[in-house]
Design an enzyme around this catalytic site. Structure first.
Site, PDB file in Angstrom:
ATOM      1  N   TRP A  53      17.178  -6.141   0.496  1.00 23.47           N
ATOM      2  CA  TRP A  53      16.819  -5.035  -0.433  1.00 23.47           C
ATOM      3  C   TRP A  53      16.202  -5.799  -1.832  1.00 23.47           C
ATOM      4  O   TRP A  53      16.972  -6.336  -2.515  1.00 23.47           O
ATOM      5  CB  TRP A  53      17.798  -4.225  -0.757  1.00 23.47           C
ATOM      6  CG  TRP A  53      17.453  -2.823  -1.385  1.00 23.47           C
ATOM      7  CD1 TRP A  53      16.137  -2.195  -1.454  1.00 23.47           C
ATOM      8  CD2 TRP A  53      18.090  -1.875  -1.851  1.00 23.47           C
ATOM      9  NE1 TRP A  53      16.024  -1.312  -2.091  1.00 23.47           N
ATOM     10  CE2 TRP A  53      17.240  -0.885  -2.558  1.00 23.47           C
ATOM     11  CE3 TRP A  53      19.516  -1.861  -2.521  1.00 23.47           C
ATOM     12  CZ2 TRP A  53      17.580   0.189  -3.211  1.00 23.47           C
ATOM     13  CZ3 TRP A  53      19.972  -0.748  -3.307  1.00 23.47           C
ATOM     14  CH2 TRP A  53      19.034   0.199  -3.714  1.00 23.47           C
ATOM     15  N   LEU A  54      14.970  -5.527  -2.032  1.00 22.15           N
ATOM     16  CA  LEU A  54      14.435  -6.204  -3.401  1.00 22.15           C
ATOM     17  C   LEU A  54      15.099  -5.500  -4.457  1.00 22.15           C
ATOM     18  O   LEU A  54      15.259  -6.709  -5.548  1.00 22.15           O
ATOM     19  CB  LEU A  54      12.901  -5.723  -3.418  1.00 22.15           C
ATOM     20  CG  LEU A  54      11.958  -6.798  -4.073  1.00 22.15           C
ATOM     21  CD1 LEU A  54      11.908  -8.181  -3.551  1.00 22.15           C
ATOM     22  CD2 LEU A  54      10.620  -6.059  -4.400  1.00 22.15           C
ATOM     23  N   ASN A 109       5.879  -6.249  -1.498  1.00 15.40           N
ATOM     24  CA  ASN A 109       5.824  -6.667  -0.257  1.00 15.40           C
ATOM     25  C   ASN A 109       5.778  -8.346   0.034  1.00 15.40           C
ATOM     26  O   ASN A 109       6.492  -8.733   0.636  1.00 15.40           O
ATOM     27  CB  ASN A 109       4.589  -5.959   0.715  1.00 15.40           C
ATOM     28  CG  ASN A 109       4.991  -4.516   0.961  1.00 15.40           C
ATOM     29  OD1 ASN A 109       6.025  -4.155   1.175  1.00 15.40           O
ATOM     30  ND2 ASN A 109       3.948  -3.622   0.839  1.00 15.40           N
ATOM     31  N   THR A 127       2.883  -5.630  11.992  1.00 17.37           N
ATOM     32  CA  THR A 127       1.546  -5.126  11.322  1.00 17.37           C
ATOM     33  C   THR A 127       1.767  -4.480   9.941  1.00 17.37           C
ATOM     34  O   THR A 127       0.488  -4.468   9.294  1.00 17.37           O
ATOM     35  CB  THR A 127       0.812  -4.212  12.419  1.00 17.37           C
ATOM     36  OG1 THR A 127       1.711  -3.046  12.331  1.00 17.37           O
ATOM     37  CG2 THR A 127       0.414  -4.705  13.708  1.00 17.37           C
ATOM     38  N   TYR A 186      16.167   7.640  -1.389  1.00 14.93           N
ATOM     39  CA  TYR A 186      16.674   6.281  -1.947  1.00 14.93           C
ATOM     40  C   TYR A 186      17.904   6.555  -2.688  1.00 14.93           C
ATOM     41  O   TYR A 186      18.113   7.353  -3.479  1.00 14.93           O
ATOM     42  CB  TYR A 186      15.507   5.857  -2.745  1.00 14.93           C
ATOM     43  CG  TYR A 186      15.026   4.455  -2.528  1.00 14.93           C
ATOM     44  CD1 TYR A 186      14.433   4.458  -1.492  1.00 14.93           C
ATOM     45  CD2 TYR A 186      15.031   3.272  -3.289  1.00 14.93           C
ATOM     46  CE1 TYR A 186      14.019   2.955  -1.000  1.00 14.93           C
ATOM     47  CE2 TYR A 186      14.455   2.359  -3.047  1.00 14.93           C
ATOM     48  CZ  TYR A 186      13.887   1.766  -1.648  1.00 14.93           C
ATOM     49  OH  TYR A 186      13.565   0.683  -1.369  1.00 14.93           O
ATOM     50  N   VAL A 192       4.394  -6.430   4.706  1.00 14.70           N
ATOM     51  CA  VAL A 192       5.256  -7.600   4.905  1.00 14.70           C
ATOM     52  C   VAL A 192       5.234  -8.450   6.060  1.00 14.70           C
ATOM     53  O   VAL A 192       5.501  -9.608   6.036  1.00 14.70           O
ATOM     54  CB  VAL A 192       6.928  -6.964   4.802  1.00 14.70           C
ATOM     55  CG1 VAL A 192       7.865  -8.138   4.902  1.00 14.70           C
ATOM     56  CG2 VAL A 192       7.258  -6.131   3.424  1.00 14.70           C
TER      57      VAL A 192
END
Lengths: 311, 311
Positions: free
Chosen positions: B249-250, B105, B131, B32, B134
């Site tokens: 991107w959160l 999510n 599926t 990340y 989110v």
């Protein structure tokens, strides 16, 4: 002109000059997504002199110089009849070859610098295909606003001369693609800010290089695909680097609310051309030499200046 | 808690539950782009009960239920001490597993439906990776607004059951990738409008399928890359189809002006969860079973519901 009736809203224009643009050739090849009804006359921009006007025409008179704006089909002919609304009157002291070529390439450059990202003096853009006329106009129009440019060109014989030419136009940096095969491309930007806006007319690796130069949150605008290769983008470019990818097509500007704005921009561009602040190389050729002009435009004779037909 | 001082603006929270999200694992793996100073405690969202507050804390009291909003590191522990501003008080009648998982999510789904394209009832979206949680939330949140969804899933054992499950949530259409190997993908949309917005969390061919479904001028938002393959786009998709590609991107929502807006959205999402209008499968596991929960989250035991640790 036999058989063509000049209706009350029509204007008959004697064409003076019209270029052979790559998009004209794409239209004839049938690879463009919009096609005129056949039979059709080629040519999508040009300049002419008004010969006669219909009885309801209000703003144009014989002797005026006009260009179709938005661009309109059928410019490769001696006389063209279209409704008054098609034509935009321009100053007669415009250089004929610039008047004939202002509505496609230079307008693309000006709109792309304006329509996607708000740029200020001191900002920076990056582009590939920088030796194209659009590319040359971007360099000059950016420079006039104090905007720096990073330019990417192909590796080929003559690339040193191309670099010099672009720097004379105002380019801050010019790199060949092979010069950019380095670990951290941004180390090459010693005195320039990271660009917020990039232009891509090539695709493939050359588009990836534009993306690498862009700053966090930057936008790449695609307006051509000369390599015929697609654009490949990593997931992280979108998520973590927050890049936006967009497209530009002059055809989109056909809607009426954009026409006046574009015509004002054309007047501005022609003014810059008259003052020598906007330059690009062209070859004025007689319509009698159409075949060799076509061969040159098709790239059969190596790199050649844009061919502009004189009628 | 020995050694941790609760300063005047701090709140000490006894954690109740916290999930293992894929992004938690990516952080630990070091892939990340933002990393906490080490040593660090994992976990980025969760719900807890206020145990004690510093003397300058104004809006929280012992017994309140709180979640970190924006998400904040170090949630995988029995007690967490952070400043008051980190915490968002929620209704105590929220199901604990939803309270623990609402800020990553479901908020991603709600923001992505809202932040890029203005959608109206009757419009349509397309997504791959449908599926995922989110994806499931997108289907349900779209449906609540009268927005249709076209959903793309992998070909695999159990894809028929997955289709049924998504349709029960409100999916209009669910296709496996192999069903979309047809000449004209849009012939499959008999009763749905072409989507203006698409979501991609897979990349590769699956992203190309989302692009094919999009209408002229549509936008694709990338928020994940599960296939680890890049996104490949033709030049004509940008120029002639006028597609825009963006990313979500959160982490970008960390800036203060977005925090209040996001907290209101969280309250709305928890309300939907309480009413049974927003559902997704989870497994509540004791912190003692962390190792097996981790193995399940890492995919070592096949497809498993999201693991939510109970403290």
């Amino acid at each position: 002109m036999e058989g063509v009736e000049v209706k009350e809203k029509d204007v008959c224009v004697k064409m003076l000059a019209a270029p052979i643009n790559p998009s004209d050739l794409n239209r004839i090849e049938g690879v463009y997504p919009v096609r005129p009804p056949l039979p059709a006359v080629g040519g999508y921009e040009g300049v002419g002199e008004v010969l006669s006007v219909g009885s309801a025409v209000k703003h144009l008179s014989p002797g005026d110089w006009v260009i179709p704006s938005p661009p309109s089909s059928g410019m490769w002919q001696t006389y063209t009849v279209k409704e008054e609304g098609v034509w935009h009157k321009i100053s007669k002291d415009s250089p004929v070859e610039y008047a004939a070529t202002i509505t496609v390439n230079p307008l693309t450059s000006l709109r792309m610098l304006q329509d996607f990202v708000t740029l200020n003096s001191g900002d920076c853009i990056v582009q590939n295909g920088a030796t194209s006329i659009v590319g040359q106009c971007i360099i000059q129009l950016a420079r006039l606003r104090g905007i720096h440019s990073i330019n990417i060109i192909r590796d080929r014989a003559g690339s040193d001369e191309a670099k010099e030419m672009l720097k004379r136009l105002g380019a801050d940096e010019v790199f060949t693609e092979s010069q950019l095969e380095v670990k951290n491309i941004k180390d090459l930007l010693t005195n320039l800010p990271e660009p917020a806006l990039g232009f891509n007319c090539v695709g493939g690796n050359s588009a990836s290089l534009v993306l690498k130069f862009l700053r966090h949150g930057g936008t790449m605008v695609t307006y051509g695909g000369m390599s015929k290769k697609p654009i490949t983008v990593s997931t992280s470019s979108f998520i973590f680097k927050d890049l936006s990818l967009r497209g530009f097509w002059l055809q989109k500007l056909m809607n009426p609310d954009k026409v006046n704005e574009s015509r004002n921009m054309i007047d501005h561009l022609l003014c810059l051309a008259r003052e020598g602040k906007l330059k690009y190389e062209m070859e004025l050729v007689s319509f009698d030499d159409f075949q060799s002009a076509l061969d040159k435009s098709l790239g059969k004779l190596g790199s050649q200046p844009k061919q502009v037909l004189k009628f």
